[in-house]
Design an enzyme around this catalytic site. Structure first.
Site, short mmCIF file in Angstrom:
data_model
loop_
_atom_site.label_atom_id
_atom_site.label_comp_id
_atom_site.label_asym_id
_atom_site.label_seq_id
_atom_site.Cartn_x
_atom_site.Cartn_y
_atom_site.Cartn_z
N ARG A 116 35.83 45.10 15.89
CA ARG A 116 34.79 44.64 16.80
C ARG A 116 34.80 43.11 16.88
O ARG A 116 35.07 42.42 15.89
CB ARG A 116 33.43 45.11 16.28
CG ARG A 116 32.23 44.81 17.18
CD ARG A 116 32.24 45.65 18.41
NE ARG A 116 30.90 45.73 19.02
CZ ARG A 116 30.71 46.04 20.29
NH1 ARG A 116 31.74 46.28 21.07
NH2 ARG A 116 29.48 46.12 20.78
N THR A 403 35.24 49.99 28.95
CA THR A 403 35.66 50.65 27.72
C THR A 403 36.70 51.71 28.04
O THR A 403 36.72 52.26 29.13
CB THR A 403 34.45 51.30 27.02
OG1 THR A 403 33.41 50.33 26.91
CG2 THR A 403 34.80 51.81 25.64
N THR A 421 37.46 48.21 24.00
CA THR A 421 36.53 47.70 25.02
C THR A 421 36.66 46.21 25.27
O THR A 421 37.11 45.46 24.40
CB THR A 421 35.08 48.02 24.60
OG1 THR A 421 34.18 47.58 25.60
CG2 THR A 421 34.73 47.33 23.28
N GLU A 423 33.72 45.35 27.08
CA GLU A 423 32.27 45.50 27.32
C GLU A 423 31.97 45.83 28.77
O GLU A 423 31.99 47.00 29.13
CB GLU A 423 31.46 44.29 26.86
CG GLU A 423 30.05 44.64 26.41
CD GLU A 423 29.02 44.69 27.53
OE1 GLU A 423 27.86 45.00 27.26
OE2 GLU A 423 29.36 44.43 28.69
N SER A 469 28.07 51.49 20.92
CA SER A 469 27.84 52.93 21.04
C SER A 469 29.14 53.72 20.95
O SER A 469 29.13 54.94 21.10
CB SER A 469 27.16 53.24 22.38
OG SER A 469 25.93 52.59 22.48
N GLY A 490 32.09 54.65 28.18
CA GLY A 490 30.88 54.94 28.93
C GLY A 490 29.62 54.25 28.47
O GLY A 490 28.53 54.75 28.74
N GLY A 491 29.70 53.12 27.77
CA GLY A 491 28.50 52.42 27.36
C GLY A 491 27.67 53.25 26.40
O GLY A 491 28.19 54.06 25.64
#
Length: 585
Positions: A116, A403, A421, A423, A469, A490-491
């Site tokens: 991340r 993503t 991702t 974002e 997420s 998909g957020g």
């Protein structure tokens, strides 16, 4: 032959008829198109292979993974090839300018790697507050350098390759380098997303790459070459990930971030040089006879999926068909999971997350007991999980739209579930001269710093990783053998997408293609959200009769799933996107 062998032989043998993709009308366009708006469905058939399989978001990326698997590469080798090709063909969703979470199965145990992005050392909690002390408008924060986090993907790929790769580092990078030099045809999806995009042309490098002189996006079928990215990848192939985090590439990243005319960031060369991948204990729990493993915080995906499944385990979901009854339980479970997510989950280096308590079976049974089968609870409140310690808390709603996900199993039985991702669609809309887009991951932090007089757990802090997420997932059977590899972009909707797919595969015994294509339903502790343009619209009245506030929305999932059977692999790639599941026989 065991009963399970027979069941799967029947499933695979009849799959082309009995489990053909569900037909449903094209998804309606949203009122305010987003960079990840649906572009319609592409009907796909069940895919089966015997040696290995890769399911990824674009056919060219999946083909690169299959090429590496055919050459004897590991699942990690294939994942590297897939990711780097996705950087080219699906640039709005992921790439080396972003970050990723990897869940890896080595045949005996699950390991997770956190790649991340991190906030620069100069970042402060007030980063996304305006002069009036109020949160900035979302795209005022996104577009420019302010939103860019230190990218983690390249270091993650190298870390995984060092541990589990079989082929040489240069070899697994070659498919992407070749494609960047030779070019690829722009797909209808990429062209459509560029047509909807508002901010990208303001960046000169991106404008020259993606658009014609008249401002129109380059047409479908146009051969798009990226020699700058080819050069970048060759440098990384020759010198390793250090060449990304130091030297000319790093200097280009910093210059791009800090030189934006109206919204510059504060990333430094020291920030890039200091970046580290973190190995984290996987989040594992049981569901029926299965063991489900996912990603720990700062991802909320692993915990939330476990919570939804743990709550649903109190019901006989197998006896329900997809419909309003199942949607009621899935939505109510989602409310409870998202209530806890908002309060408790953030970067564990900054917040003590009560992971053990949040997935405790007794706690989840007590949460399930709050659900009335005849009436929606409305907005759920966070629970009081056991094993708590003192922590900072407060809700926030960071989500990611740009993503992608890949699921891979190699011929040695190793597997990768990786969600990756930048974002938002096209990230920060800043493209480096080195040929890749930069993320806007820092807008996954809460813009507010205090909620109800308490510090927000997911507020911006120096060196912190924003909550995600993403929910890459690996499922083991009762004998601790690999059973399924699942994930989706998909957020914040990722959590509901993955939970739906797992219920479809594990409870309803659907093949992965049909499970991926089921209508999306759920709740993020607000309205119950049904996927517009699908048979789920017919469930609206039944749910409203139970007191649900129902919204019909576009839900552009991208489930990529592989199930391991005694006779090979069965794969599915969400019909809402352009991905495929392929492999070698």
């Amino acid at each position: 032959m065991t009963a399970r062998d027979l069941n799967w032989r029947i499933l695979v043998g009849l799959g082309l008829l009995a489990t053909a993709p569900m037909t449903s009308p094209a998804l309606a366009q949203p009122v305010a198109p987003s960079p990840e708006a649906p572009t319609g469905r592409t009907a796909k058939s069940i895919e089966t292979t015997t040696k290995d399989m890769v399911a990824a978001a674009n056919p060219l990326a999946a083909q690169a993974g299959r090429e590496i698997l055919a050459a004897g590469g590991s699942a990690v080798d294939a994942a590297i090839a897939v990711q780097l090709v996705l950087n080219l063909v699906e640039p709005q969703s992921s790439g080396i300018g972003g970050g990723a979470f990897m869940v890896f199965w080595d045949g005996k145990s699950v390991t997770t790697l956190d790649g991340r992005e991190t906030a620069p050392a100069a970042a402060k909690p007030e980063r996304f507050l305006g002069p009036d002390g109020k949160p900035m408008k979302f795209y005022d924060a996104v577009v420019g350098g302010r939103s860019v986090g230190v990218p983690g993907t390249v270091r993650l790929l190298e870390t995984a390759h060092t541990r589990w790769g079989k082929l040489p580092w240069k070899q697994v990078m070659e498919p992407a380098i070749r494609l960047a030099e030779d070019g690829f045809a722009i797909s209808p999806r990429l062209n459509g997303l560029l047509s909807q995009e508002t901010y990208l042309q303001n960046n000169a490098v991106a404008r020259a790459y993606f658009y014609e002189a008249d401002g129109k996006p380059k047409a479908v079928g146009t051969i798009l070459k990226n020699p700058a990215l080819a050069k970048t990848l060759r440098t990384i192939a020759d010198k390793g990930a250090d060449a990304f985090y130091t030297g000319e590439i790093a200097e280009d990243i910093v210059a791009t971030v800090t030189s934006h005319p109206t919204n510059p960031g504060d990333m430094t060369l020291d920030d890039l040089k200091a970046y580290k991948v973190v190995e984290r204990e996987p989040i594992c729990g049981t569901y029926r006879t299965y063991k489900v493993c996912g990603m720990a915080p700062p991802s909320s995906g692993g915990i939330a999926v476990q919570q939804i499944l743990g709550i649903l385990e109190t019901k006989d979901m197998a006896a329900m068909k997809p419909g309003p009854e199942a949607a009621h339980w899935i939505a109510e479970a989602g409310r409870l999971a998202f209530a806890d997510r908002g309060l408790y989950v953030a970067d564990p280096a900054f917040v003590t997350v009560p992971v053990k308590g949040l997935i405790d079976p007794g706690y989840l049974r007590s949460r399930a007991a709050l659900i009335d089968e005849n009436k929606s609870m409305g907005k759920a409140k966070p629970g009081e999980p056991p094993f708590q310690k003192t922590f900072l808390w407060g809700p926030s709603e960071g989500i990611e739209f740009g993503t992608s996900h890949m699921s891979i199993v190699d011929r040695n039985g190793q597997a990768v579930s990786m969600t990756t991702t930048i974002e938002d669609g096209f990230g920060s809309r800043q493209m480096t001269k080195s040929g890749f887009l930069l993320n806007n991951e820092l807008t996954d932090f809460s813009f507010a710093t205090v909620e109800d007089g308490k510090p927000v757990a997911n507020r911006v802090e120096a060196g912190k990783r924003p909550r995600s997420s993403m929910a890459p997932t690996i499922v083991l059977d009762k004998d601790d053998k690999l059973y399924a590899v699942v994930g989706s972009p998909g957020g914040s909707l990722i959590i509901n997408y993955v939970a739906k797919a797992l219920v479809g595969i594990l409870d309803w015994r659907l093949d992965p293609q049909v499970a991926a294509d089921l209508p999306n339903v759920g709740s993020r502790n607000g309205p119950t959200e049904l996927e517009a343009g699908t048979e789920a619209e017919g469930w609206k009245a039944g749910l409203e009769a139970k007191g649900h506030e129902v919204k019909l929305i576009d839900q552009n999932s991208g489930i990529h799933a592989i199930v391991v059977t005694p006779v090979g692999f069965v794969g599915g790639a969400d019909s809402r996107r352009e991905g495929v599941a392929i492999g070698n026989n």
